[in-house]
Write a protein that holds these residues in place. Structure first.
Motif, PDB file in Angstrom:
ATOM      1  N   ARG A 176       1.020  -1.630   0.091  1.00  0.00           N
ATOM      2  CA  ARG A 176      -0.170  -0.083  -0.202  1.00  0.00           C
ATOM      3  C   ARG A 176       0.724   0.999   0.067  1.00  0.00           C
ATOM      4  NH1 ARG A 176      -2.964   1.791   5.082  1.00  0.00           N
ATOM      5  NH2 ARG A 176      -3.827   3.582   4.470  1.00  0.00           N
ATOM      6  N   SER A 177       1.835   0.834   1.013  1.00  0.00           N
ATOM      7  CA  SER A 177       2.334   2.744   0.836  1.00  0.00           C
ATOM      8  C   SER A 177       4.372   3.012  -0.611  1.00  0.00           C
ATOM      9  CB  SER A 177       3.451   2.403   2.236  1.00  0.00           C
ATOM     10  OG  SER A 177       3.025   2.675   3.238  1.00  0.00           O
ATOM     11  N   ALA A 178       4.038   1.400  -0.781  1.00  0.00           N
ATOM     12  CA  ALA A 178       4.914   1.502  -2.378  1.00  0.00           C
ATOM     13  C   ALA A 178       4.281   2.303  -3.075  1.00  0.00           C
ATOM     14  CB  ALA A 178       5.619   0.354  -2.634  1.00  0.00           C
ATOM     15  N   GLN A 179       2.766   2.051  -3.028  1.00  0.00           N
ATOM     16  CA  GLN A 179       2.230   2.239  -4.330  1.00  0.00           C
ATOM     17  C   GLN A 179       1.493   3.258  -4.203  1.00  0.00           C
ATOM     18  OE1 GLN A 179      -0.577  -1.115  -4.137  1.00  0.00           O
ATOM     19  NE2 GLN A 179       0.609  -2.361  -5.012  1.00  0.00           N
ATOM     20  N   ILE A 180       1.024   4.277  -2.654  1.00  0.00           N
ATOM     21  CA  ILE A 180       0.707   4.913  -3.209  1.00  0.00           C
ATOM     22  C   ILE A 180       1.815   6.528  -3.230  1.00  0.00           C
ATOM     23  CG2 ILE A 180       0.420   7.154  -1.201  1.00  0.00           C
ATOM     24  CD1 ILE A 180      -1.860   4.814   0.281  1.00  0.00           C
ATOM     25  N   HIS A 181       3.081   5.821  -2.996  1.00  0.00           N
ATOM     26  CA  HIS A 181       4.126   7.095  -2.977  1.00  0.00           C
ATOM     27  C   HIS A 181       5.035   6.585  -3.667  1.00  0.00           C
ATOM     28  CE1 HIS A 181       3.387   8.961   0.951  1.00  0.00           C
ATOM     29  NE2 HIS A 181       2.959   7.834   1.283  1.00  0.00           N
ATOM     30  N   SER A 182       4.038   5.690  -4.817  1.00  0.00           N
ATOM     31  CA  SER A 182       5.223   5.001  -6.705  1.00  0.00           C
ATOM     32  C   SER A 182       6.394   5.049  -5.779  1.00  0.00           C
ATOM     33  CB  SER A 182       5.514   5.974  -6.538  1.00  0.00           C
ATOM     34  OG  SER A 182       3.815   6.770  -7.254  1.00  0.00           O
ATOM     35  N   LEU A 183       6.636   3.972  -4.851  1.00  0.00           N
ATOM     36  CA  LEU A 183       8.358   4.110  -4.728  1.00  0.00           C
ATOM     37  C   LEU A 183       8.584   2.872  -5.184  1.00  0.00           C
ATOM     38  CD1 LEU A 183       7.628   3.962  -0.395  1.00  0.00           C
ATOM     39  CD2 LEU A 183       8.300   5.552  -1.855  1.00  0.00           C
ATOM     40  N   ALA A 184       9.657   2.695  -5.328  1.00  0.00           N
ATOM     41  CA  ALA A 184      11.201   0.588  -6.088  1.00  0.00           C
ATOM     42  C   ALA A 184      10.959   0.308  -5.402  1.00  0.00           C
ATOM     43  CB  ALA A 184      11.845   1.348  -6.636  1.00  0.00           C
TER      44      ALA A 184
END
Ligand SMILES: Cc1cc2nc3c(=O)[nH]c(=O)nc-3n(C[C@H](O)[C@H](O)[C@H](O)COP(=O)(O)OP(=O)(O)OC[C@H]3O[C@@H](n4cnc5c(N)ncnc54)[C@H](O)[C@@H]3O)c2cc1C
Length: 370
Positions: free
Chosen positions: A104-112
């Motif tokens: 969820r965090s990776a998707q919301i913040h576009s993280l590698a």
């Protein structure tokens, strides 16, 4: 007139707060009951994880991103090596709290990040042996901070910017004095415009009405039984395993003195003065049981263990806010066992809050919530 601030407690949070205040030209007096970095609170034991795809809540991501920048800046300022990027593997069932939260965090913040199957993990990181039912979130920016070096660097640089730092000088009493504060120690009486409490595990005794509690945690160091090359930092990332719903352990690569592993939570309630610092054989064997399941190559000689303290809020988040009755006092921590990585950014945030008399942060994870 120059603003003056007393920082009580100079561990992870207090050292960073003192540094950022002093750097902004604020007159800082820092007081600690010991000589930090020391092994009696929450900021010792050679290593702390830093990671970005924050499963606990996406609101932490911008703060950790700022923390990375500030750790790197502190490395340049102090000339110390503080942060080592190793990548990080979060392992659990696909529907687990940690995997779902990290994605969820990776998707919301576009993280590698990458999602790996269990067999891909075993092939790529042979130290780790997850069961087939697990998946992994791999994040390339995760890594290791050196907590003692971080605290020492913040203190040294705070001193360089003019902060007065007094060690072995516990605060015995304090009181609000008009708009300011006064504190009493065995060596003197000091007053200032503002006060910041960075008391870690000592905070619950200062705020007995708040539902905060201190938890004993044990860090263990083991020697690999075989394939020691699988545990070197270039082959082995940091790892967190949610081995049962809500039950976690984590670990590091070999950083020179054995491989450190520990449970996250599951410890007994305690107080810093009376905590049991001796680690029992049954505790070592319980940890070994987890290693046999998930890192079988690490089932070698036990080297040592150390006790450390989590200071927990009921919802597992942080507390960073004004004192409920005295707005000139800021309460910084507890951090529920995951605050170290943020301390550089929290120092900056608190310094800005003190200077501007305004706090800007996400209240869902930082403000009074009880
Ligand atoms: C085993 C363990 C593993 C952890 N792993 C991670 C991790 O991987 N990643 C991560 O981000 N976080 C991690 N954490 C959490 C993190 O380390 C803590 O959130 C952080 O160190 C807390 O810092 P602090 O400044 O609040 O407390 P401390 O660093 O303990 O500082 C509190 C200070 O207050 C001083 N003090 C107390 N009373 C007084 C008084 N009356 N007068 C003056 N001084 C006083 C104490 O001497 C102490 O120096 C871990 C914690 C533990 C215990």
């Amino acid at each position: 007139m120059t603003l003056s601030v007393i920082v009580v407690g100079l561990g992870a949070m207090g050292s960073a707060v003192a540094f950022h205040l002093a750097r902004r030209g604020v007159r800082v007096l820092g007081l600690d009951r010991f000589t930090p970095p020391h092994p009696f609170g929450s900021s010792h034991g050679e290593s702390r994880i830093i990671r970005e795809a924050y499963f606990e809540h996406p609101a932490y991501v911008p703060l950790v991103q700022r923390a990375y920048e500030l750790w790197q800046e502190m490395e340049i300022l102090s000339g110390e090596s503080l942060l080592r990027i190793t990548g990080g593997v979060l392992l659990g069932a696909p529907e687990s709290e940690m995997i779902a939260g990290a994605l969820r965090s990776a998707q919301i913040h576009s993280l590698a990040h990458e999602v790996l199957t269990a067999s891909e993990v075993r092939k790529r990181f042979p130290a780790l042996h997850p069961p087939e039912t697990f998946i992994a979130v791999y994040e390339p920016r995760a890594g290791v901070l050196r907590p003692e070096a971080c605290v020492a660097a913040h203190l040294r640089m705070a001193g360089r910017y003019g902060a007065a730092l007094h060690f072995e000088e516990p605060v015995r009493e304090w009181r609000a004095d008009g708009d300011g504060v006064e504190v009493v120690t065995d060596r003197g009486r000091y007053s200032a415009d503002r006060m910041v409490w960075c008391l870690g595990a000592w905070l619950p005794t200062w705020l007995p009405a708040a539902p905060l509690w201190v938890e004993r945690q044990v860090m263990f160091w083991f020697c690999p039984a075989r394939d020691a090359e699988h545990f070197t930092p270039d082959r082995c990332p940091i790892y967190i395993v949610e081995f049962a719903p809500g039950d976690f352990f984590y670990g590091f690569p070999e950083l020179g003195k054995g491989v450190k592993v520990a449970r996250h939570h599951g410890g007994t309630r305690c107080a810093p003065e009376t905590v049991q610092r001796v680690v029992g054989e049954e505790e070592v064997e319980a940890m070994r049981g987890l290693l046999q399941r998930f890192l079988p190559g690490l089932d070698g000689p036990f080297m040592r263990a150390e006790v450390c303290l989590y200071t927990n809020a009921p919802d597992g988040h942080f507390l960073l806010d004004r004192h409920p009755e005295h707005p000139q006092v800021l309460v910084v921590s507890p951090c529920s066992g995951h605050g170290f990585k943020f301390s550089s950014a929290i120092g900056e945030l608190v310094a800005e809050a003190v200077r501007n008399d305004a706090i800007r942060y996400d209240r869902t994870i930082f403000g009074w919530r009880w």
